[in-house]
Design an enzyme around this catalytic site. Structure first.
Site, short mmCIF file in Angstrom:
data_model
loop_
_atom_site.label_atom_id
_atom_site.label_comp_id
_atom_site.label_asym_id
_atom_site.label_seq_id
_atom_site.Cartn_x
_atom_site.Cartn_y
_atom_site.Cartn_z
N HIS A 278 -5.69 -0.58 -5.37
CA HIS A 278 -6.49 -0.72 -5.14
C HIS A 278 -5.20 -2.21 -3.79
CE1 HIS A 278 -10.43 0.50 -4.11
NE2 HIS A 278 -10.26 0.59 -5.69
N ASP B 64 -4.10 -4.53 2.55
CA ASP B 64 -4.73 -3.12 3.17
C ASP B 64 -4.65 -3.82 4.63
OD1 ASP B 64 -5.99 -2.58 1.38
OD2 ASP B 64 -7.82 -3.31 1.27
#
Length: 386
Positions: free
Chosen positions: A138, A173
Site C-alpha cells: 500500500h 497513491d
C-alpha cells in the site's frame, strides 16, 4: 434537430480520447477520473461482484465523468469483450499485480495485437519487475521504501527521532502514482498519434514517489540537506517554516522563508527586538519556543485576522470541511457541490477547453447499452452465454 448521441466525452482538452479502465481501487481510478475531468470518454469495466471498498456510487468521487459496463473476465466471452473495447480505445488503464492481466487474456500483448496504437497503462505499487514486484503493498510501504515518507516530520519537538507523519495516501497513491500514470499516458498518446505506435506505460508508485524527491536528492548530494527528518529548512527544522498550535487547539502554518517575509512575520507576531535572528541557527530552539509561546496566547481566528492581507506567509491549517468554505477557494470555485457531495472541481484550468463535471459517479453496469452502441461493441449488451 435530434440530440447528439451521448458518447460520454466532453468539451475538455481530451475530448475525443477514449479510455478503458479495468476497475480497481486507489490510484488507477483516480487517474481515470482526471482524464474524464479533462473531457475523455472513460469506460470503466466493472467486475460482476461489488467493489472491495464498498463505497456507495453516489459518494465514489473517483467514479465521476465515467461510464460503466460489467464484464466477467473469467467467463468465456469476457476477455474478448475487453479486447473489443481496447481495439477502439486510445488508452487503457489496469492496476493488477504483474502477470494477472496476461492470465486473464487482456495483457499488453493481446491488446496491442488488436490495436497497435493503443497506450496500455499499468498502475502498480512496486512496478512490473524487481524483487518486490509480486508482493502486496500500500501507499505507506511504497513511500517508505522510496525515501519519501521519511521526509515527512510531525510538528513535534522530537521530529528528528520520532516516527514520520502519515499524509493519508496522497503522497504515494495519488502524487507518486496517479499523476505519473496520467503524464505517462498523455506523453505516450502524443507519440502514438505521431507515429501510429502504441506502447506500455509502467507507472510504479515507488518510482513516482522517488522521482518526487529529485530536488532534495540534489541538495543532499551537495551537502545542503541532512539525511534525517525534522532538521532541514523545509521539513520543520527551521522555526519559520513549521506548524504551531494556537490557544484553541487550531494550528497555523508558517512559511516565512525570505527575509522580507520573515520581517513582516516577526513584526506582526510581535516577537520583539531581542528575539533571535532568522538565521542564528544555534538559537533556533529559542526562536521556536518564542514563536510557539506567542501563537499559544490567542485562538487561531485571532491570528488569522492579524496576518490577513500581509505577506507574512501564515495560513490556517484547515480540515477538509473548513477548506470547502475558505473565502479564497470559494471565490475560485475550487470545491463544488454536486448532488449533495462536495468535491474538488476539475484541475488544472484551461482558458479555451475547460474541464467539467459532466456525469455523476458511474453505477456498475448502468451504461452498458450506450457504450455498446457508440463504441460499436454489441456483444456488451448481449446476454452472457450459459
Amino acid at each position: 434537430m435530434a440530440p447528439e448521441p451521448d458518447n460520454g466525452g466532453g468539451g475538455g482538452p481530451l475530448s475525443g480520447v477514449r479510455v478503458v479502465e479495468l476497475a480497481g481501487i486507489g490510484p488507477g481510478p483516480f487517474a481515470a477520473m482526471l482524464l474524464g475531468d479533462l473531457g475523455a470518454d472513460v469506460v470503466r469495466v466493472d467486475r460482476p461482484e461489488p467493489s472491495p471498498l464498498g463505497i456507495d456510487p453516489p459518494y465514489d468521487v473517483a467514479g465521476r465523468n465515467k461510464r460503466s459496463v460489467v464484464v466477467d473476465l473469467k467467463s468465456p466471452e469476457g476477455p474478448g469483450l475487453v479486447l473489443d473495447l481496447a481495439a477502439r480505445a486510445d488508452l487503457l488503464i489496469e492496476g493488477y499485480r504483474p502477470g494477472v492481466a496476461e492470465r486473464l487474456g487482456v495483457g499488453p500483448e493481446a491488446c496491442l495485437a488488436r490495436n497497435p496504437a493503443l497506450v496500455y497503462g499499468r498502475m502498480t505499487g512496486w512496478g512490473q519487475h524487481g524483487p518486490l514486484a509480486a508482493r502486496a503493498g500500500h501507499d505507506i510501504g511504497y513511500t517508505a521504501v522510496s525515501g519519501a515518507l521519511g521526509l515527512v516530520a510531525p510538528p513535534a519537538a522530537d521530529a528528528a527521532e520520532g516516527p514520520p507523519a502519515l499524509p493519508a495516501n496522497l503522497l504515494g497513491d495519488y502524487a507518486g502514482g496517479s499523476l505519473y500514470l496520467v503524464v505517462g499516458l498523455l506523453a505516450a498518446l502524443h507519440h502514438a498519434r505521431a507515429t501510429g505506435a502504441g506502447q506500455v506505460v509502467d507507472a510504479a508508485i515507488v518510482d513516482g514517489a522517488a522521482h518526487l524527491t529529485a530536488v532534495l536528492q540534489g541538495l543532499l548530494a551537495g551537502g545542503r540537506w541532512q539525511d534525517r527528518r525534522g532538521v532541514n529548512l523545509l521539513d520543520g527544522g527551521a522555526p519559520f517554516y513549521a506548524v504551531y498550535p494556537a490557544a484553541d487547539g487550531g494550528h497555523l502554518a508558517v512559511g516565512a522563508l525570505e527575509p522580507r517575509f520573515y520581517a513582516e512575520f516577526a513584526r506582526l507576531l510581535e516577537l520583539g527586538p531581542d528575539a533571535p535572528g532568522q538565521w542564528e541557527t544555534a538559537r533556533w530552539p529559542e526562536l521556536r519556543a518564542r514563536i510557539a509561546a506567542r501563537f499559544a496566547d490567542r485562538p487561531r481566528a485571532d491570528w488569522e485576522a492579524v496576518f490577513a492581507g500581509s505577506d507574512a506567509c501564515v495560513e490556517p491549517v484547515l480540515t477538509m470541511r473548513q477548506a470547502h468554505v475558505h473565502p479564497h477557494l470559494a471565490s475560485r470555485a475550487t470545491y463544488v457541490e454536486v448532488d449533495g457531495v462536495t468535491q474538488p472541481a476539475p484541475a488544472p484550468r484551461f482558458s479555451a477547453t475547460p474541464g467539467a463535471l459532466r456525469r455523476p459517479p458511474a453505477r456498475p453496469g448502468a451504461d452498458t447499452a450506450g457504450v455498446a452502441a457508440d463504441w460499436g461493441v454489441p456483444g456488451l449488451a448481449a446476454p452472457p452465454t450459459a
